[in-house]
Design an enzyme around this catalytic site. Structure first.
Site, PDB file in Angstrom:
ATOM      1  N   ARG A 174       0.748  -1.250  -0.191  1.00 53.91           N
ATOM      2  CA  ARG A 174       0.005  -0.025   0.124  1.00 53.91           C
ATOM      3  C   ARG A 174       0.863   1.249  -0.062  1.00 53.91           C
ATOM      4  NH1 ARG A 174      -0.523   2.517   5.024  1.00 53.91           N
ATOM      5  NH2 ARG A 174       0.402   1.522   6.569  1.00 53.91           N
ATOM      6  N   ARG A 178      -1.990  10.969   1.922  1.00 53.57           N
ATOM      7  CA  ARG A 178      -2.490  11.886   2.805  1.00 53.57           C
ATOM      8  C   ARG A 178      -3.222  13.102   1.850  1.00 53.57           C
ATOM      9  NH1 ARG A 178       1.717  12.832   7.567  1.00 53.57           N
ATOM     10  NH2 ARG A 178       1.670  10.623   8.167  1.00 53.57           N
ATOM     11  N   ARG A 251      20.358  -6.517   4.010  1.00 49.77           N
ATOM     12  CA  ARG A 251      20.820  -5.539   3.399  1.00 49.77           C
ATOM     13  C   ARG A 251      22.038  -4.700   4.347  1.00 49.77           C
ATOM     14  NH1 ARG A 251      22.160  -4.777  -1.669  1.00 49.77           N
ATOM     15  NH2 ARG A 251      21.644  -2.397  -1.479  1.00 49.77           N
ATOM     16  N   ARG A 282      20.268   8.977   0.915  1.00 48.26           N
ATOM     17  CA  ARG A 282      19.776  10.315   1.698  1.00 48.26           C
ATOM     18  C   ARG A 282      21.134  10.913   2.245  1.00 48.26           C
ATOM     19  NH1 ARG A 282      16.368   7.716   6.824  1.00 48.26           N
ATOM     20  NH2 ARG A 282      17.608   6.337   7.519  1.00 48.26           N
ATOM     21  N   GLU A 302      24.220   8.373   3.010  1.00 48.24           N
ATOM     22  CA  GLU A 302      23.928   7.036   3.506  1.00 48.24           C
ATOM     23  C   GLU A 302      23.879   6.032   2.183  1.00 48.24           C
ATOM     24  OE1 GLU A 302      19.844   5.103   5.328  1.00 48.24           O
ATOM     25  OE2 GLU A 302      20.653   6.249   6.496  1.00 48.24           O
ATOM     26  N   TYR A 350      12.856  -6.155  11.317  1.00 48.66           N
ATOM     27  CA  TYR A 350      13.056  -4.551  11.469  1.00 48.66           C
ATOM     28  C   TYR A 350      11.974  -4.270  12.221  1.00 48.66           C
ATOM     29  CZ  TYR A 350      13.706   0.050  10.407  1.00 48.66           C
ATOM     30  OH  TYR A 350      13.893   1.538  10.460  1.00 48.66           O
ATOM     31  N   ASP A 352      10.919  -0.969  15.087  1.00 48.98           N
ATOM     32  CA  ASP A 352      11.029   0.610  15.413  1.00 48.98           C
ATOM     33  C   ASP A 352      11.435   0.464  17.139  1.00 48.98           C
ATOM     34  OD1 ASP A 352      10.287   1.607  13.089  1.00 48.98           O
ATOM     35  OD2 ASP A 352       8.283   1.516  13.383  1.00 48.98           O
TER      36      ASP A 352
END
Length: 374
Positions: A174, A178, A251, A282, A302, A350, A352
């Site tokens: 998805r 917004r 990775r 970035r 990065e 991964y 948070d």
């Protein structure tokens, strides 16, 4: 004979620090070790000219779990930083996540109705794709050509080191759109950066607990095992079992930082570079995480890289092959009841920071219940 410690915690990152803190509160003797020469894992910061440099990439604490936000705030005060990254494509800047600012920058639309109508037109061109076979088809079906080619394709291919046509569709099931002028990347109610950097958070969690750095558990496992009754292992689960079934895939990332004798480089903490032929993904300007007013600045480029021994594993490749391999290692782990496995590497995920904290707290609660029952 009772051993010197109740718990050996292998890894002084956020997961290990939270677990050790809770165990120590319960009166347990803990020893925390880490193979690096610093605690904090990937949220470790290096101070340069008064700027807290996120040594392993940008980390923004955000959560919708009030209890986790309150828990973190016990140890350190957070500022009001809001993550609002920019994307740069061919010298044009676009706001992220995709919102009315982005749609205006792409198409000149000014109202949500105009944006919805234009997005529908863009997506209609790919209505013939019934079941996307890869990431490219999925992205085109969800967002159309402009969004895909300018803001998704190059960045994603750099991140994963392969063509978007070779990547599975589920990576981008998805796209968050917004239809408001809101550049806040996260939807969570709570967000910020520890004032003074993440090292203060880790130091507060580990206060009063013995920590030994530059100690590699896997290089002298019998010795470390002899010190404690139970072990929390937060390293790579395949390494713990000597890669019996093979290596889990990751990775990696490489960082190149520079101190610049100017007060501001890009005016934002994070700017993504979405063109495929620009090798980095970035640039991070660290002073903006804490609204720094220093006369100089530190930036970090990065670069995504293939993972190899000696490099840091950052992003698990959660495809079917690696998922099956991880499940095999989980079965091995179940046969070692004296060893607890936790953290992003041991759980091959991964995570948070808020989820890392929550999972560590849950593991301790489970462990404490076991203690009470015995």
């Amino acid at each position: 004979m009772k051993k010197e410690y109740d718990y050996l915690v292998v890894g002084a990152g956020l997961f290990g620090a939270v677990f050790a803190h809770e165990a120590a509160l319960a009166g347990k003797r803990c020893l925390v070790i880490d193979k690096r020469n610093h605690a904090g894992g990937n949220i470790y910061c290096q101070e340069t000219e008064g700027i807290q440099v996120h040594a392993y990439g940008a980390h923004i604490f955000h959560t919708d779990q009030a209890e986790i936000w309150e828990y973190a705030n016990r140890f350190v005060r957070f500022n009001r930083f809001t993550n609002a990254p920019l994307a740069r494509y061919r010298d044009e800047l676009y706001n992220l996540p995709f919102n009315m600012n982005t749609f205006h920058q792409l198409w000149g639309v000014k109202t949500p109705a105009e944006a919805r109508a234009r997005l529908a037109v863009e997506c209609e061109k790919y209505a013939y794709i019934e079941t996307p076979a890869n990431l490219e088809e999925q992205a085109l079906k969800l967002g159309g050509k402009d969004i895909y080619e300018r803001l998704i394709k190059g960045y994603t291919e750099k991140q994963w080191g392969r063509s978007a046509r070779e990547l599975p569709a589920f990576i981008i099931r998805r796209l968050p759109f917004r239809f408001t002028f809101d550049n806040n990347y996260f939807n969570d109610a709570y967000q910020g950066i520890p004032v003074g950097g993440y090292n203060k958070l880790i130091a507060a969690l580990l206060e009063g607990i013995e920590v030994r750095l530059s100690c590699n558990y896997l290089e002298d496992r019998p010795y470390w095992d002899s010190l404690a009754d139970r072990i929390l292992f937060t390293g790579c689960i395949d390494a713990f079992f000597d890669y019996r079934y093979g290596h889990l895939e990751y990775r990696s990332l490489r960082f190149e930082s520079a101190l610049l004798e100017i007060p501001d480089f890009q005016g934002n903490a994070v700017v993504n570079y979405t063109e495929r032929d620009i090798p980095f993904t970035r640039i991070i300007e660290h002073k903006h995480f804490e609204f720094g007013q220093q006369p100089c600045t530190v930036i970090t480029h990065e670069y995504p890289e293939a993972f190899q021994p000696g490099k840091e594993p950052y992003y698990p490749v959660n495809d079917e092959k690696n998922t099956r391999l991880f499940q095999s290692y989980q079965q091995l782990a179940a046969a070692h009841p004296q060893v607890l496995f936790g953290g992003r590497l041991a759980q091959y995920t991964y995570a948070d920071m808020d989820d890392t904290m929550a999972t560590a707290l849950q593991l301790w609660k489970k462990e404490y219940q076991r203690i009470l029952e015995h």
